[in-house]
Design a protein around this motif. Sequence first.
Motif, PDB file in Angstrom:
ATOM      1  N   SER A   1      -2.523  22.877 -40.986  1.00 32.74           N
ATOM      2  CA  SER A   1      -3.574  23.014 -41.994  1.00 32.74           C
ATOM      3  C   SER A   1      -3.864  21.693 -42.691  1.00 32.74           C
ATOM      4  CB  SER A   1      -3.182  24.076 -43.023  1.00 32.74           C
ATOM      5  OG  SER A   1      -1.970  23.706 -43.683  1.00 32.74           O
ATOM      6  N   ARG A   2      -2.848  20.848 -42.824  1.00 35.48           N
ATOM      7  CA  ARG A   2      -3.063  19.545 -43.476  1.00 35.48           C
ATOM      8  C   ARG A   2      -3.945  18.652 -42.614  1.00 35.48           C
ATOM      9  NH1 ARG A   2       3.305  18.929 -44.414  1.00 35.48           N
ATOM     10  NH2 ARG A   2       3.076  19.874 -42.352  1.00 35.48           N
ATOM     11  N   TRP A   3      -3.764  18.733 -41.307  1.00 36.19           N
ATOM     12  CA  TRP A   3      -4.617  17.958 -40.407  1.00 36.19           C
ATOM     13  C   TRP A   3      -6.049  18.492 -40.425  1.00 36.19           C
ATOM     14  CZ3 TRP A   3      -5.614  13.577 -38.509  1.00 36.19           C
ATOM     15  CH2 TRP A   3      -6.541  13.432 -37.469  1.00 36.19           C
ATOM     16  N   THR A   4      -6.212  19.809 -40.498  1.00 38.74           N
ATOM     17  CA  THR A   4      -7.544  20.398 -40.580  1.00 38.74           C
ATOM     18  C   THR A   4      -8.288  19.870 -41.799  1.00 38.74           C
ATOM     19  OG1 THR A   4      -6.770  22.410 -39.473  1.00 38.74           O
ATOM     20  CG2 THR A   4      -8.827  22.567 -40.724  1.00 38.74           C
ATOM     21  N   GLN A   5      -7.595  19.756 -42.920  1.00 38.46           N
ATOM     22  CA  GLN A   5      -8.214  19.216 -44.129  1.00 38.46           C
ATOM     23  C   GLN A   5      -8.565  17.740 -43.945  1.00 38.46           C
ATOM     24  OE1 GLN A   5      -5.700  19.321 -47.599  1.00 38.46           O
ATOM     25  NE2 GLN A   5      -7.395  19.018 -49.015  1.00 38.46           N
ATOM     26  N   ALA A   6      -7.652  16.989 -43.341  1.00 35.90           N
ATOM     27  CA  ALA A   6      -7.903  15.565 -43.110  1.00 35.90           C
ATOM     28  C   ALA A   6      -9.103  15.372 -42.192  1.00 35.90           C
ATOM     29  CB  ALA A   6      -6.663  14.903 -42.513  1.00 35.90           C
ATOM     30  N   LEU A   7      -9.226  16.219 -41.177  1.00 38.61           N
ATOM     31  CA  LEU A   7     -10.329  16.077 -40.235  1.00 38.61           C
ATOM     32  C   LEU A   7     -11.669  16.328 -40.924  1.00 38.61           C
ATOM     33  CD1 LEU A   7     -10.796  15.379 -37.288  1.00 38.61           C
ATOM     34  CD2 LEU A   7     -10.662  17.812 -36.730  1.00 38.61           C
ATOM     35  N   GLY A   8     -11.675  17.188 -41.937  1.00 36.14           N
ATOM     36  CA  GLY A   8     -12.895  17.366 -42.722  1.00 36.14           C
ATOM     37  C   GLY A   8     -13.296  16.084 -43.432  1.00 36.14           C
ATOM     38  N   HIS A   9     -12.315  15.363 -43.967  1.00 35.20           N
ATOM     39  CA  HIS A   9     -12.605  14.069 -44.603  1.00 35.20           C
ATOM     40  C   HIS A   9     -13.100  13.050 -43.572  1.00 35.20           C
ATOM     41  CE1 HIS A   9     -11.069  15.426 -48.380  1.00 35.20           C
ATOM     42  NE2 HIS A   9      -9.809  15.511 -47.977  1.00 35.20           N
ATOM     43  N   VAL A  10     -12.526  13.102 -42.389  1.00 34.28           N
ATOM     44  CA  VAL A  10     -12.946  12.173 -41.333  1.00 34.28           C
ATOM     45  C   VAL A  10     -14.405  12.424 -40.957  1.00 34.28           C
ATOM     46  CG1 VAL A  10     -12.583  11.492 -38.931  1.00 34.28           C
ATOM     47  CG2 VAL A  10     -10.619  11.884 -40.422  1.00 34.28           C
ATOM     48  N   ARG A  11     -14.785  13.685 -40.813  1.00 32.11           N
ATOM     49  CA  ARG A  11     -16.179  14.006 -40.472  1.00 32.11           C
ATOM     50  C   ARG A  11     -17.130  13.462 -41.536  1.00 32.11           C
ATOM     51  NH1 ARG A  11     -14.035  19.317 -39.769  1.00 32.11           N
ATOM     52  NH2 ARG A  11     -13.529  19.745 -37.593  1.00 32.11           N
ATOM     53  N   GLU A  12     -16.768  13.678 -42.806  1.00 29.06           N
ATOM     54  CA  GLU A  12     -17.629  13.182 -43.885  1.00 29.06           C
ATOM     55  C   GLU A  12     -17.762  11.665 -43.815  1.00 29.06           C
ATOM     56  OE1 GLU A  12     -18.697  11.223 -47.420  1.00 29.06           O
ATOM     57  OE2 GLU A  12     -16.597  11.284 -46.791  1.00 29.06           O
ATOM     58  N   TYR A  13     -16.665  10.990 -43.555  1.00 30.31           N
ATOM     59  CA  TYR A  13     -16.658   9.523 -43.476  1.00 30.31           C
ATOM     60  C   TYR A  13     -17.535   9.040 -42.326  1.00 30.31           C
ATOM     61  CZ  TYR A  13     -14.666   4.809 -42.879  1.00 30.31           C
ATOM     62  OH  TYR A  13     -14.493   3.454 -42.745  1.00 30.31           O
ATOM     63  N   VAL A  14     -17.340   9.605 -41.142  1.00 33.59           N
ATOM     64  CA  VAL A  14     -18.067   9.155 -39.953  1.00 33.59           C
ATOM     65  C   VAL A  14     -19.562   9.436 -40.076  1.00 33.59           C
ATOM     66  CG1 VAL A  14     -18.347   9.542 -37.464  1.00 33.59           C
ATOM     67  CG2 VAL A  14     -16.056   9.352 -38.444  1.00 33.59           C
ATOM     68  N   LEU A  15     -19.931  10.511 -40.764  1.00 34.32           N
ATOM     69  CA  LEU A  15     -21.332  10.922 -40.846  1.00 34.32           C
ATOM     70  C   LEU A  15     -22.061  10.359 -42.059  1.00 34.32           C
ATOM     71  CD1 LEU A  15     -20.893  14.624 -39.715  1.00 34.32           C
ATOM     72  CD2 LEU A  15     -22.026  12.795 -38.438  1.00 34.32           C
ATOM     73  N   ARG A  16     -21.433   9.479 -42.824  1.00 34.39           N
ATOM     74  CA  ARG A  16     -22.146   8.863 -43.952  1.00 34.39           C
ATOM     75  C   ARG A  16     -23.389   8.125 -43.456  1.00 34.39           C
ATOM     76  NH1 ARG A  16     -16.996   6.381 -47.395  1.00 34.39           N
ATOM     77  NH2 ARG A  16     -16.122   8.421 -47.977  1.00 34.39           N
ATOM     78  N   PRO A  17     -24.450   8.102 -44.272  1.00 40.59           N
ATOM     79  CA  PRO A  17     -25.713   7.512 -43.818  1.00 40.59           C
ATOM     80  C   PRO A  17     -25.572   6.040 -43.431  1.00 40.59           C
ATOM     81  CG  PRO A  17     -26.029   8.777 -45.829  1.00 40.59           C
ATOM     82  CD  PRO A  17     -24.546   8.692 -45.621  1.00 40.59           C
ATOM     83  N   THR A  18     -26.095   5.702 -42.273  1.00 38.79           N
ATOM     84  CA  THR A  18     -26.153   4.327 -41.799  1.00 38.79           C
ATOM     85  C   THR A  18     -27.221   4.264 -40.720  1.00 38.79           C
ATOM     86  OG1 THR A  18     -24.876   2.491 -40.852  1.00 38.79           O
ATOM     87  CG2 THR A  18     -24.350   4.702 -40.049  1.00 38.79           C
ATOM     88  N   ARG A  19     -27.636   3.073 -40.339  1.00 39.38           N
ATOM     89  CA  ARG A  19     -28.765   2.947 -39.409  1.00 39.38           C
ATOM     90  C   ARG A  19     -28.391   3.229 -37.957  1.00 39.38           C
ATOM     91  NH1 ARG A  19     -30.527  -2.959 -40.477  1.00 39.38           N
ATOM     92  NH2 ARG A  19     -28.266  -3.120 -40.472  1.00 39.38           N
ATOM     93  N   ARG A  20     -27.100   3.269 -37.618  1.00 33.58           N
ATOM     94  CA  ARG A  20     -26.668   3.492 -36.229  1.00 33.58           C
ATOM     95  C   ARG A  20     -27.298   2.449 -35.299  1.00 33.58           C
ATOM     96  NH1 ARG A  20     -22.474   6.647 -37.659  1.00 33.58           N
ATOM     97  NH2 ARG A  20     -23.164   8.330 -39.017  1.00 33.58           N
ATOM     98  N   MET A  21     -27.138   1.176 -35.685  1.00 32.78           N
ATOM     99  CA  MET A  21     -27.772   0.110 -34.926  1.00 32.78           C
ATOM    100  C   MET A  21     -27.134  -0.096 -33.551  1.00 32.78           C
ATOM    101  SD  MET A  21     -30.393  -1.857 -35.188  1.00 32.78           S
ATOM    102  CE  MET A  21     -30.807  -2.046 -36.919  1.00 32.78           C
ATOM    103  N   ARG A  22     -25.821   0.127 -33.433  1.00 38.06           N
ATOM    104  CA  ARG A  22     -25.193  -0.012 -32.113  1.00 38.06           C
ATOM    105  C   ARG A  22     -25.787   0.971 -31.106  1.00 38.06           C
ATOM    106  NH1 ARG A  22     -21.710  -1.736 -35.700  1.00 38.06           N
ATOM    107  NH2 ARG A  22     -21.768   0.337 -36.605  1.00 38.06           N
ATOM    108  N   PRO A  23     -25.856   2.275 -31.435  1.00 35.49           N
ATOM    109  CA  PRO A  23     -26.519   3.182 -30.502  1.00 35.49           C
ATOM    110  C   PRO A  23     -27.979   2.811 -30.224  1.00 35.49           C
ATOM    111  CG  PRO A  23     -25.194   4.431 -32.041  1.00 35.49           C
ATOM    112  CD  PRO A  23     -25.192   3.007 -32.528  1.00 35.49           C
ATOM    113  N   ALA A  24     -28.699   2.339 -31.248  1.00 35.72           N
ATOM    114  CA  ALA A  24     -30.097   1.956 -31.039  1.00 35.72           C
ATOM    115  C   ALA A  24     -30.207   0.840 -30.009  1.00 35.72           C
ATOM    116  CB  ALA A  24     -30.729   1.529 -32.359  1.00 35.72           C
ATOM    117  N   LEU A  25     -29.314  -0.152 -30.094  1.00 26.51           N
ATOM    118  CA  LEU A  25     -29.338  -1.249 -29.131  1.00 26.51           C
ATOM    119  C   LEU A  25     -28.860  -0.793 -27.759  1.00 26.51           C
ATOM    120  CD1 LEU A  25     -28.043  -4.139 -31.408  1.00 26.51           C
ATOM    121  CD2 LEU A  25     -30.358  -3.861 -30.516  1.00 26.51           C
TER     122      LEU A  25
END
Length: 361
Positions: free
Chosen positions: A47-71
């Motif tokens: 359960s502790r990892w499940t909670q941590a993974l929720g924080h990871v998703r929020e971190y990874v999905l924070r707004p940014t331009r995603r320039m690497r994928p665009a290139l």
Amino acid sequence: MGLTPFITAVPMPAPSVEQAWLQLVQARVEASLVELLELPDEARLDSRWTQALGHVREYVLRPTRRMRPALLLAGYCLARGSAAVPAGLWRFAAGLELLNAFHCIHDDAVEQTVLRRGGLTLHHVLAPAPTGQHLSVVVGDHLFARAMETLLSSGLPGAAQASEHYLRLCRYTSVGRYVDLEQGGARLGRGGVVQALRLARMKMVREGLAPALVCGAMLAGADGALRMRLARVGCGVGLASELREELLGLFGEPRGGARAPGCDFLVGRRTFPVAAAWSRAVPEVRRELEALWALPAERRDEAALGRLRRLVEEAGGRSATEHLVARASHGAVRALSELPNPNGLRELLQALIGQLAHRMV
């Protein structure tokens, strides 16, 4: 038809072509990231990892331009001569973003950074220091493994070769990262400009802009000549972007971006604007710059940062860096002019280069 399939897929009040491209890339890559971070096989592990993974998703999905994928997609489409994108390419692009998140998490833990993309860095979210830093390193390792799974399972011909190319360059730039950290707090002095520019060139590859462009072409089956020309474009883009980041790291204002203003000074990183200012300064200004650089961390406050900014500006460090940004971006545009232009993709790349090189500080 040009880039019409991309543009019409994005809700917009008449954005530019590159804005429409970035909006589409953001939406599609972030949808892939959500899927990749669901991980039902880990749901019942702890359960502790499940909670941590929720924080990871929020971190990874924070707004940014995603320039690497665009290139990546621009390189693919330009080499293929078509704006059609296979489903596996979105997955590969999301894998690059997971790999970048791994780098960012480890960098933040090493440098004890507080903010990243408008929110607390992951080690601050997970637990108080030093436990949070230790946990974030483990999370970064997890994301590295997930990134490798993603890249290699994209189902694209050449995915293994493109992944190997990207990872080889990541490995090389770890050397630059090591030197950057090892010399943290080093005194200003002669040779600093050459060393600072050398480190900027090494760190630019770590940001993944040039490798993403070349990997896109590799996944499209481009020959060696086209890949080499795209590499020249990517290196110009990457250097311009890295030097712009160094200006933002000194002169930028708080805007929720990736880097906090003054972050380089706080950790004693001798970036190109400061090294260039020292090399151009008169002896008394050099001594003042050296005194600022010798301050202990607890005395590197807003007043010291303000004085450093004024000295770097007056000694010409900022203008020298701006000149190199312009030269690198112009070099990328010149290299770009040698490339084919199917569906207006060369103009798209030129617009993306402008966005990277001319961000305001």
